[in-house]
Write an enzyme that holds these catalytic residues in place. Sequence first.
Site, mmCIF file in Angstrom:
data_model
loop_
_atom_site.group_PDB
_atom_site.id
_atom_site.type_symbol
_atom_site.label_atom_id
_atom_site.label_comp_id
_atom_site.label_asym_id
_atom_site.label_seq_id
_atom_site.Cartn_x
_atom_site.Cartn_y
_atom_site.Cartn_z
ATOM 1 C CB SER A 27 -42.849 44.328 31.750
ATOM 2 O OG SER A 27 -41.522 43.953 32.110
ATOM 3 C CB VAL A 54 -37.346 43.188 33.081
ATOM 4 C CG1 VAL A 54 -37.867 41.756 33.100
ATOM 5 C CG2 VAL A 54 -37.328 43.720 31.649
ATOM 6 C CB VAL A 80 -33.509 44.943 37.637
ATOM 7 C CG1 VAL A 80 -34.211 43.802 38.378
ATOM 8 C CG2 VAL A 80 -32.685 44.377 36.468
ATOM 9 C CE LYS A 81 -41.799 47.146 37.859
ATOM 10 N NZ LYS A 81 -43.079 47.034 37.120
ATOM 11 C CB ILE A 82 -35.864 44.821 43.426
ATOM 12 C CG1 ILE A 82 -34.779 44.428 42.415
ATOM 13 C CG2 ILE A 82 -35.777 43.969 44.688
ATOM 14 C CD1 ILE A 82 -33.364 44.664 42.913
#
Length: 218
Positions: A27, A54, A80-82
């Site tokens: 997402s 996310v 986690v997407k950064i």
Amino acid sequence: MDIYLDSANYEKITEYVEAYNIKGVTSNPTIIVKDKADILKLVEVVPKNKDLFVQVISDEVEGIIAETKKLMSLSNNIIVKIPASPNGLKAIKILKDEGIKTLATGIYSVQQAIMAANCGAAYVAPYVNRICDLEIDGVKAALEIQKTFQLQNIDCKVLAASFKNMMQVKELMINGIDAVTISVDLMEKLIHNKNTDYAVNDFVTAWKEYTGNDTLGL
């Protein structure tokens, strides 16, 4: 090859992820807004044995790190997407040093992917169709990233994202991409083929005419 569903649609996640052995769900803020979703609800809906990616909002190093740790505290299956911005790369490096794996998103070039992996990203997400919008072959770019990682023995997976059509997905599949994440619309095309439906109908019709049954009748 891993296949992910790029969606925050609770109903579709529930329908597809377990039934078709989808690796997990990806997402981003845009998807969550479009699907009128909520991060906490998304955490509940995605099975705990599946990955859930996310994305952070902050672009300050301290903020990225704080949001990453907050997101990870919600569930053990969260990655986690950064964004691969300068501060994003700094945060990825700090988090890697703490043993936290992340995905570098918004990748548009091999060089950017190399830097993200060098800083410790466990995954990079090249935006295939957005790269195509720049009049660059996005499929080729994603495959070049993976080839470079393989040649240099870099421990980082390529999770290709942002597709316009199944042809882009197919080209990556047949050339051995690590992973793809695709929208609900494309997932439905991946699962359903009308020609298979026609063939099944022919089988059932022939059997029913012969036996009078629409099952094997054993």
